[in-house]
Design a protein around this motif. Structure first.
Motif, PDB file in Angstrom:
ATOM      1  N   ASN A  58       0.844  -1.197   0.000  1.00  0.00           N
ATOM      2  CA  ASN A  58       0.000   0.000   0.000  1.00  0.00           C
ATOM      3  C   ASN A  58       0.882   1.252   0.000  1.00  0.00           C
ATOM      4  OD1 ASN A  58       0.534   0.800   2.839  1.00  0.00           O
ATOM      5  ND2 ASN A  58      -0.589  -1.083   3.304  1.00  0.00           N
ATOM      6  N   THR A  60       0.978   3.696   2.126  1.00  0.00           N
ATOM      7  CA  THR A  60       1.513   4.085   3.438  1.00  0.00           C
ATOM      8  C   THR A  60       2.819   3.351   3.718  1.00  0.00           C
ATOM      9  OG1 THR A  60      -0.731   4.476   4.179  1.00  0.00           O
ATOM     10  CG2 THR A  60       0.942   4.271   5.890  1.00  0.00           C
ATOM     11  N   LEU A  63       5.546   4.888   1.833  1.00  0.00           N
ATOM     12  CA  LEU A  63       6.105   6.065   2.514  1.00  0.00           C
ATOM     13  C   LEU A  63       7.059   5.660   3.637  1.00  0.00           C
ATOM     14  CD1 LEU A  63       3.005   8.455   2.884  1.00  0.00           C
ATOM     15  CD2 LEU A  63       5.136   9.012   1.712  1.00  0.00           C
ATOM     16  N   TYR A  84      -3.687  14.051   2.835  1.00  0.00           N
ATOM     17  CA  TYR A  84      -4.330  12.978   3.597  1.00  0.00           C
ATOM     18  C   TYR A  84      -3.453  12.663   4.819  1.00  0.00           C
ATOM     19  CZ  TYR A  84      -6.401   8.501   4.732  1.00  0.00           C
ATOM     20  OH  TYR A  84      -6.990   7.476   5.388  1.00  0.00           O
ATOM     21  N   VAL A 129       3.751  16.894  -1.133  1.00  0.00           N
ATOM     22  CA  VAL A 129       2.722  16.080  -1.799  1.00  0.00           C
ATOM     23  C   VAL A 129       2.318  16.793  -3.086  1.00  0.00           C
ATOM     24  CG1 VAL A 129       0.378  15.136  -1.578  1.00  0.00           C
ATOM     25  CG2 VAL A 129       1.832  15.325   0.453  1.00  0.00           C
ATOM     26  N   ASP A 155       5.312  12.490  -1.846  1.00  0.00           N
ATOM     27  CA  ASP A 155       4.094  11.698  -1.726  1.00  0.00           C
ATOM     28  C   ASP A 155       3.308  11.992  -3.008  1.00  0.00           C
ATOM     29  OD1 ASP A 155       1.562  10.722  -1.304  1.00  0.00           O
ATOM     30  OD2 ASP A 155       1.509  11.233   0.823  1.00  0.00           O
ATOM     31  N   ALA A 157       0.902  10.123  -4.227  1.00  0.00           N
ATOM     32  CA  ALA A 157      -0.231   9.194  -4.165  1.00  0.00           C
ATOM     33  C   ALA A 157      -1.295   9.482  -5.224  1.00  0.00           C
ATOM     34  CB  ALA A 157      -0.857   9.224  -2.770  1.00  0.00           C
ATOM     35  N   HIS A 158      -1.403  10.762  -5.635  1.00  0.00           N
ATOM     36  CA  HIS A 158      -2.460  11.131  -6.599  1.00  0.00           C
ATOM     37  C   HIS A 158      -1.927  11.290  -8.012  1.00  0.00           C
ATOM     38  CE1 HIS A 158      -4.036  13.515  -2.863  1.00  0.00           C
ATOM     39  NE2 HIS A 158      -4.131  12.220  -2.703  1.00  0.00           N
ATOM     40  N   SER A 179       0.048   5.630  -4.486  1.00  0.00           N
ATOM     41  CA  SER A 179      -0.911   4.686  -3.907  1.00  0.00           C
ATOM     42  C   SER A 179      -1.807   4.133  -5.008  1.00  0.00           C
ATOM     43  CB  SER A 179      -1.788   5.385  -2.866  1.00  0.00           C
ATOM     44  OG  SER A 179      -2.903   4.572  -2.562  1.00  0.00           O
ATOM     45  N   LYS A 184      -8.303   5.217  -5.425  1.00  0.00           N
ATOM     46  CA  LYS A 184      -7.451   6.084  -6.223  1.00  0.00           C
ATOM     47  C   LYS A 184      -7.735   5.899  -7.726  1.00  0.00           C
ATOM     48  CE  LYS A 184      -4.780   7.807  -2.845  1.00  0.00           C
ATOM     49  NZ  LYS A 184      -5.310   7.507  -1.501  1.00  0.00           N
TER      50      LYS A 184
HETATM   51  C1  LIG Z   1      -4.176   7.531  -0.246  1.00  0.00           C
HETATM   52  C2  LIG Z   1      -3.037   8.359   0.203  1.00  0.00           C
HETATM   53  C3  LIG Z   1      -1.964   7.800   0.921  1.00  0.00           C
HETATM   54  C4  LIG Z   1      -1.983   6.389   1.441  1.00  0.00           C
HETATM   55  O1  LIG Z   1      -2.045   5.415   0.495  1.00  0.00           O
HETATM   56  P1  LIG Z   1      -2.661   3.965   0.886  1.00  0.00           P
HETATM   57  O2  LIG Z   1      -2.389   3.152  -0.326  1.00  0.00           O
HETATM   58  O3  LIG Z   1      -4.106   4.155   1.160  1.00  0.00           O
HETATM   59  O4  LIG Z   1      -1.907   3.482   2.072  1.00  0.00           O
HETATM   60  C5  LIG Z   1      -0.884   8.614   1.212  1.00  0.00           C
HETATM   61  N1  LIG Z   1      -0.855   9.913   0.866  1.00  0.00           N
HETATM   62  C6  LIG Z   1      -1.877  10.483   0.199  1.00  0.00           C
HETATM   63  C7  LIG Z   1      -1.765  11.918  -0.185  1.00  0.00           C
HETATM   64  C8  LIG Z   1      -3.013   9.736  -0.125  1.00  0.00           C
HETATM   65  O5  LIG Z   1      -4.045  10.324  -0.744  1.00  0.00           O
END
Ligand SMILES: *Cc1c(COP(=O)(O)O)cnc(C)c1O
Length: 357
Positions: A58, A60, A63, A84, A129, A155, A157-158, A179, A184
């Motif tokens: 995942n 997290t 990270l 987040y 981020v 980060d 993630a997006h 992520s 997502k």
């Molecule tokens: C979703 C998200 C995470 C965590 O990712 P997971 O796969 O849910 O653990 C970390 N940072 C941001 C900005 C996120 O939107």
């Protein structure tokens, strides 16, 4: 009236997933760097144009691995308050202290102008981020980080599928993490990746994600962040559709843009030279009160937007020292992410915007 949530996972045709299940049954290998994981890593690397890519359980854990790999173990990490909660909790989980640099009110990303005054001898890393997939000022951040010899972890993630200056946004920084959670843009059920720009860090991540050992050779402290063959299979199926998914989201976003033109709603400013992925459709209200009223009205119509991101992370109740970030705190109170997913149709978008206008 059918329920509309803020998002809905894209699911590939079930037959395509079943074909991979058959392969898993045939190989008998469910996890531990199986053939589908390798195939998924290869395909995704190629799709994004990246050299080093580690698929993990995942975002997290991605990270956590990244922070560990650059030597964060206590100390301070400069980060953004507008994200987040996982961005901050990953830092705390490594026993480090998040130090918040306030955001730019237009892009909603960490403002590099606020970084230098926060650097101390204890600063171990910078963790910005790319909020909603909008690129940070990566050049400026890199300049500051180089000057002070501090590592940068994004980060991202997006940011799947976003390119900045024709390169995947995941290729910036010493490390970027993404992520692939079900909510997502691109999903592997649960999942994430670590993208690295350094061969030494890459070999550490590869070891750390599987308990730090190869057979009986225990080389370093590790953890379990291995993704399974089932997650890799979902990734392989999803990857075939990601271009269509992004194209549909783009089209839906432009319907929103048309309907919300000349209203009170403001949108974050996307950085120039960006090929955007339309991962979210956030709108900024005049004030918190009008946001709360609109949210209530939408919920009555069976429409469920989300307050992304709220609250501003510098106000989390379990932080030891409170820091003030007026821009982020202000935006967090006024921003609402509207429903956006690939099979949301034009009538549904209009159902939403009618309530808002
Ligand atoms: C979703 C998200 C995470 C965590 O990712 P997971 O796969 O849910 O653990 C970390 N940072 C941001 C900005 C996120 O939107």
């Amino acid at each position: 009236m059918s329920r509309i949530n803020v998002t809905k996972s894209f699911l590939p045709p079930i037959e395509e997933y079943e074909a991979y299940l058959k392969k898993i049954w045939d190989s008998g290998q469910l996890t531990n760097q199986g053939p589908l994981l390798k195939e998924f890593e290869d395909h995704t690397k190629k799709y994004l144009g990246l050299e080093r890519f580690h698929f993990v359980t995942n975002g997290t854990l991605a990270l956590q691995l990244a922070l560990k790999a650059v030597g964060v173990n206590g100390g301070e990490v400069i980060t953004t308050p507008f994200s987040y909660v996982a961005t901050t909790s990953a830092i705390l989980w490594e026993n480090a202290t998040p130090v918040y640099a306030d955001i730019d009110p237009e892009t909603l990303n960490l403002d590099p102008q606020n970084i230098e005054e926060l650097i101390t001898p204890e600063t171990k890393a910078i963790l910005p981020v790319h909020v909603f997939g909008n690129p940070c000022d990566v050049e400026e951040i890199e300049k500051i980080a180089k000057k002070h010899s501090i590592k940068v972890i994004y980060d991202a993630a997006h940011a799947f599928g976003v390119t900045y200056k024709k390169k995947s946004l995941l290729s910036w920084g010493d490390i970027s993490v993404c992520s692939f959670h079900a909510t997502k843009l691109f999903q592997t059920i649960e999942g994430g990746c670590v993208v690295v720009n350094d061969d030494n860090i890459t070999s550490d991540i590869e070891l750390m994600k599987r308990f730090g050992h190869r057979w009986n050779d225990h080389q370093m402290l590790g953890i379990n962040a291995k993704a399974s063959e089932f997650q890799a299979a979902m990734g392989l199926c999803s990857l075939n559709y990601i271009d269509d998914v992004i194209a549909k989201r783009k089209q839906i976003s432009s319907v929103y843009d048309g309907e919300l033109k000349d209203t009170q709603y403001k949108k974050p400013k996307i950085r120039e030279e960006t090929e955007y992925n339309y991962s979210y459709y956030p709108v900024i209200f005049r004030d918190e009160e009008s946001l709360l009223q609109a949210k209530k009205k939408l919920e009555k119509e069976n429409i469920f937007p989300r307050r992304y991101f709220y609250p501003s992370l510098n106000t989390l109740p379990y932080l030891e020292n409170k820091q003030s970030c007026p821009v982020s705190e202000g935006v967090a109170k006024k921003i609402l992410s509207l429903p956006l997913y690939s099979d949301l149709n034009t009538e549904e978008v209009k159902r939403i915007t009618e309530v808002l206008c």
